[in-house]
Design a protein around this motif. Structure first.
Motif, PDB file in Angstrom:
ATOM      1  N   GLU A   7     -10.341  12.331 -28.963  1.00  0.00           N
ATOM      2  CA  GLU A   7      -9.643  12.304 -30.260  1.00  0.00           C
ATOM      3  C   GLU A   7     -10.612  12.021 -31.395  1.00  0.00           C
ATOM      4  O   GLU A   7     -10.525  12.626 -32.465  1.00  0.00           O
ATOM      5  CB  GLU A   7      -8.517  11.267 -30.238  1.00  0.00           C
ATOM      6  N   ARG A  11     -11.382  14.602 -34.426  1.00  0.00           N
ATOM      7  CA  ARG A  11     -11.160  14.174 -35.811  1.00  0.00           C
ATOM      8  C   ARG A  11     -12.420  14.396 -36.642  1.00  0.00           C
ATOM      9  O   ARG A  11     -12.360  14.866 -37.776  1.00  0.00           O
ATOM     10  CB  ARG A  11     -10.735  12.710 -35.829  1.00  0.00           C
ATOM     11  N   GLU A  15     -12.729  16.873 -39.885  1.00  0.00           N
ATOM     12  CA  GLU A  15     -13.147  16.351 -41.189  1.00  0.00           C
ATOM     13  C   GLU A  15     -14.463  16.963 -41.659  1.00  0.00           C
ATOM     14  O   GLU A  15     -14.970  16.611 -42.718  1.00  0.00           O
ATOM     15  CB  GLU A  15     -13.260  14.827 -41.121  1.00  0.00           C
TER      16      GLU A  15
END
Length: 68
Positions: A7, A11, A15
Motif C-alpha cells: 500500500e 501510494r 503521488e
C-alpha cells in the motif's frame, strides 16, 4: 507487513514519488522490493534493515562514480 508495504509503494507511485517497472506485474515487483529490504526474512522491515540498504546503495554510488 507485505500488505502495508504494498500500500505504501502504491501510494508513493500514485503521488508521483516513483514508478514501478513497466510491463511487469506490480505485485511481483513490490514483493521483490520487500524481500530485498527484509534482510533476515522475518516478514518485517526494521529500521536497521533500511539503514543497511541505504548504506549499501551509497557505497554502490561511490563505486559507480569512481569507475567513470
Amino acid at each position: 507487513m507485505l500488505a502495508e508495504f504494498s500500500e505504501f509503494i502504491k501510494r508513493q507511485v500514485a503521488e508521483g514519488n516513483g514508478r514501478l517497472k513497466p510491463a511487469q506485474d506490480p505485485e511481483s515487483v513490490i514483493g521483490d522490493m520487500f524481500k530485498n529490504q527484509d534482510r533476515n526474512g522475518d516478514g518485517r522491515i526494521t529500521a536497521d534493515e533500511l539503514k543497511l540498504k541505504v548504506e549499501e546503495d551509497a557505497e554502490k554510488d561511490i563505486t559507480r562514480h569512481e569507475e567513470l
